[in-house]
Each structure stands twice: as C-alpha cells, then as structure tokens.
Design a protein around this motif. Structure first.
Motif, PDB file in Angstrom:
ATOM      1  N   CYS A  17      -3.899 -11.736  -9.704  1.00 36.87           N
ATOM      2  CA  CYS A  17      -3.239 -11.878  -8.602  1.00 36.87           C
ATOM      3  C   CYS A  17      -4.280 -11.801  -7.630  1.00 36.87           C
ATOM      4  N   VAL A  79       7.834  -3.716   4.008  1.00 39.61           N
ATOM      5  CA  VAL A  79       8.398  -4.261   2.966  1.00 39.61           C
ATOM      6  C   VAL A  79       9.249  -5.463   3.792  1.00 39.61           C
ATOM      7  N   ARG A  82      11.863  -7.484  -1.674  1.00 42.27           N
ATOM      8  CA  ARG A  82      11.509  -6.404  -2.396  1.00 42.27           C
ATOM      9  C   ARG A  82       9.909  -6.346  -2.565  1.00 42.27           C
ATOM     10  N   LYS A  83       9.181  -6.844  -1.519  1.00 39.68           N
ATOM     11  CA  LYS A  83       7.781  -6.845  -1.876  1.00 39.68           C
ATOM     12  C   LYS A  83       7.018  -5.997  -0.581  1.00 39.68           C
ATOM     13  N   TRP A  84       6.065  -5.244  -1.023  1.00 37.99           N
ATOM     14  CA  TRP A  84       5.143  -4.552  -0.070  1.00 37.99           C
ATOM     15  C   TRP A  84       3.912  -5.325   0.419  1.00 37.99           C
ATOM     16  N   PRO A  97       3.309  -9.732   1.675  1.00 41.13           N
ATOM     17  CA  PRO A  97       3.916  -8.916   0.862  1.00 41.13           C
ATOM     18  C   PRO A  97       3.976  -9.481  -0.544  1.00 41.13           C
ATOM     19  N   GLN A  98       3.522  -8.532  -1.508  1.00 41.83           N
ATOM     20  CA  GLN A  98       3.307  -9.139  -2.963  1.00 41.83           C
ATOM     21  C   GLN A  98       3.341  -8.134  -3.865  1.00 41.83           C
ATOM     22  N   GLU A 100       4.786  -4.404  -5.831  1.00 45.04           N
ATOM     23  CA  GLU A 100       6.068  -4.061  -6.110  1.00 45.04           C
ATOM     24  C   GLU A 100       6.254  -2.649  -4.974  1.00 45.04           C
ATOM     25  N   LEU A 114       1.418  -3.605  -9.262  1.00 44.61           N
ATOM     26  CA  LEU A 114       1.658  -4.748  -9.941  1.00 44.61           C
ATOM     27  C   LEU A 114       2.209  -4.551 -11.615  1.00 44.61           C
TER      28      LEU A 114
END
Length: 344
Positions: A17, A79, A82-84, A97-98, A100, A114
């Motif tokens: 990532c 957020v 569902r991504k921070w 935002p990528q 968890e 992640l």
C-alpha cells in the motif's frame, strides 16, 4: 487495541500500500471554508456528520465526515465510509482514507491499521513502519510500545525493535520511564529496557511531575523515580499529578492532595478529574461543574456531562446537546451538537 480509548472518551485507530498526499474525491470546494490564518478548531457532529468549528462557534469545515478527531500536529483523522484518512485545517484531505483504523499524529508519526495489522505513517501518508503488529500506541519520547506474538515491547522510529517484546503489558514512556507488567506485578523500565523499579505493585500509573501513583493491595500511594515511597498507600483511588495536585478518593468522595500528601481540597465530590488550565471537572448529585485550585466552585454543577478545559473552553452537555463554556462557567458556544471534541 485496548489501550486506546476514543473521544467521547474518541478511540482509535500494504506492504504494497502506498499513500496518497491528497485526494480530490469528496473534496469539493463547497465542503470547506478556507481559513485565512491558523486557528484552533474543534470537531462537532451535526446530524450524522462531523465537521469543525472555530472558537466563536462558526463552522470552519462543513460537516461531511462519518467521524472526525481533534487536530494534532496540524492534521486530524477522519472517516469516510469505512476508511480512515487525514485532513488539514482547511478541510483538505491530505492523506486519502484508506486505513481500517488510525490514530493521531505524535512526534511526526501516526499509527494505522491495514489487513488487521498495525504500523506507522508519516505526514505525507507514506508507510514508514510496515503494518505487522497486533497492537500499538503512539510514539512518545522517541519510542512506541507494540505487541508482537502476544508480548509487548518497543520500536524506534525506523521500526527497529528497541526493547524486545517480553512484557504482559507495556505503556508509553513518560519522564524517561515506562510502566510494564511482568507476571502479575507492575514496575518500570528505562529506555534501554533495564528494570528501573522492580515489578512489585498491584497497579501503577505513568510518571508525571516526578511522581507516579501505585497500588499495593487496595490502597493507592505515590513513588518517585527511584522507587521510593513518598506518599504512603492510603487512598481508595487516585490519579496522576497535574498542575501540582492529584485527585484522590477516600471512601466514596473525591478530593485533592499536594506532592507531600497533604489534603488541600477536602474529599467532598462524587467524582472528580485532574486540573487542566487551572480548573478541574467535578461531579455533585449527578451534575458536572468545575472547581479552581482552592476548591472554590468556578462553574456550578449543572451539566449532564463535561470534559477538561483546552484552549480556554470546555465541552459540556446540556439538554441532550453538546456545547462549550468558558472559564467563568458561561456558555461560549450554545449546546447544539450531537457530539463535540476539544479545541486544538
């Protein structure tokens, strides 16, 4: 990630990532109100969305996030879906935002999750310590506590193991020492990993202002950095020293002591917290207010919930809504929000 508690009382937060410095998705001009200069802002929730206000109560970043935290080192976690990710004080998304989960920046790095593992990113969003840990905490004094294969240890900012995972629990370094659990007893280590104060306590807090609260049996007292007992265990509850005083509980009532153990504010409150900016939150008859260091009521207990003062204002809850008061106890920003956080 049981060490990390969330605000309102907010909690947290691939190998392949790579990070993104910015993202245009959902970052339309109408979603942000440009700042002309750096200001203190606070996260607030209106309806189901989070945004930010300034100290006058003016909306600075329009509510559009599913969750949002306070700013730390210039960035705030948010957020979307569902991504921070992270924004700056203009409301611009600077780290897409990528993740968890994610937590605040401290000492230039933030912990992120992640694929079920925790690692660290820098302020450009670049992964600098690969997600590999079961649990982690923020960097403090150059080290971060991490959990690997069921044991806690510490890494440095390059990701190298600085202190081998070996403890049942380990907390952050403060004033050069960290509290650790070996077997069923708490003690303290230094930054080389050497035992500085032998594990012997049934519970322990971090060092602050040169002292740490410890529990022996059912009673709390305080030690200094050599491990010497400076205030004998005698209290039914205790917090760390802050601004020269510590909250203690005797029986069912809370008061305050000084650093030699003298009671300076008689136990009389149903609940109480540490002093911040000269005032402390107290509870009487299910309502919250504030006292000064003389024990005098500074803001009458009248709130359904309250938090510490920061940047001159404190979050309070009244009539089911959150707002802010000043140090005179006057409403500075009318209670109108579903939730609210501290100014930074």
């Amino acid at each position: 990630m049981n060490k990390i508690t969330s605000f309102l009382l907010l909690v947290f937060l691939s190998a392949s990532c790579t990070s993104s410095n910015s993202n245009s998705d959902g970052d339309d001009d109408e979603d942000k109100i440009p700042l002309v200069a750096p200001v203190e802002v606070a996260p607030i929730k209106i309806g189901s969305q989070w945004g930010y206000i300034d100290k006058t109560g003016k909306i600075i970043i329009n509510p559009r996030f599913d969750r949002a935290g306070s700013f730390h080192e210039g960035l705030a976690m948010i957020v979307l879906g569902r991504k921070w990710g992270y924004i700056d004080k203009s409301g611009k998304i600077v780290i897409k935002p990528q993740f968890e989960e994610a937590w605040d920046f401290q000492e230039g790095l933030a912990n992120i999750k992640l694929d079920g593992k925790w690692g660290y990113i820098d302020k450009t969003g670049k992964i600098v310590i690969k997600p590999q840990f079961e649990e982690v905490w923020l960097f403090q004094e150059g080290l971060a506590n991490i959990k690997l294969d069921g044991k806690w240890g510490y890494v440095d900012k390059t990701g190298e193991i600085a202190i081998k995972p070996q403890f049942e629990e380990a907390w952050w370094f403060q004033e050069g020492l960290a509290r650790i659990l070996l077997g069923d007893k708490w003690g303290y280590i230094d930054k080389t990993g050497e035992i500085a104060i032998k594990p012997q306590f049934d519970d322990a807090q971090w060092f602050q202002e040169g002292l740490a609260g410890i529990r022996l049996g059912e009673k709390w007292g305080y030690i200094n950095k050599t491990g010497e007992m400076v205030i004998n265990p005698q209290f039914d509850g205790a917090l760390w020293f802050q601004e020269g005083l510590a909250m203690i509980r005797l029986g069912r009532k809370c008061g305050y002591i000084d650093k030699i153990g003298n009671i300076v504010i008689e136990p009389q409150f149903d609940d109480a917290r540490s002093f911040y900016e000269g005032l402390a939150k107290i509870q009487l008859d299910d309502k919250y207010g504030y006292i000064d260091k003389n024990g005098k009521i500074a803001a009458k207990p009248q709130f359904d919930w309250a938090w510490n003062f920061q940047e001159g204002l404190a979050v309070i809850k009244l009539g089911g809504k959150f707002g802010y008061i000043d140090k005179n106890g006057k409403i500075a920003i009318k209670p109108q929000f579903e939730e609210a956080g501290s100014f930074n």
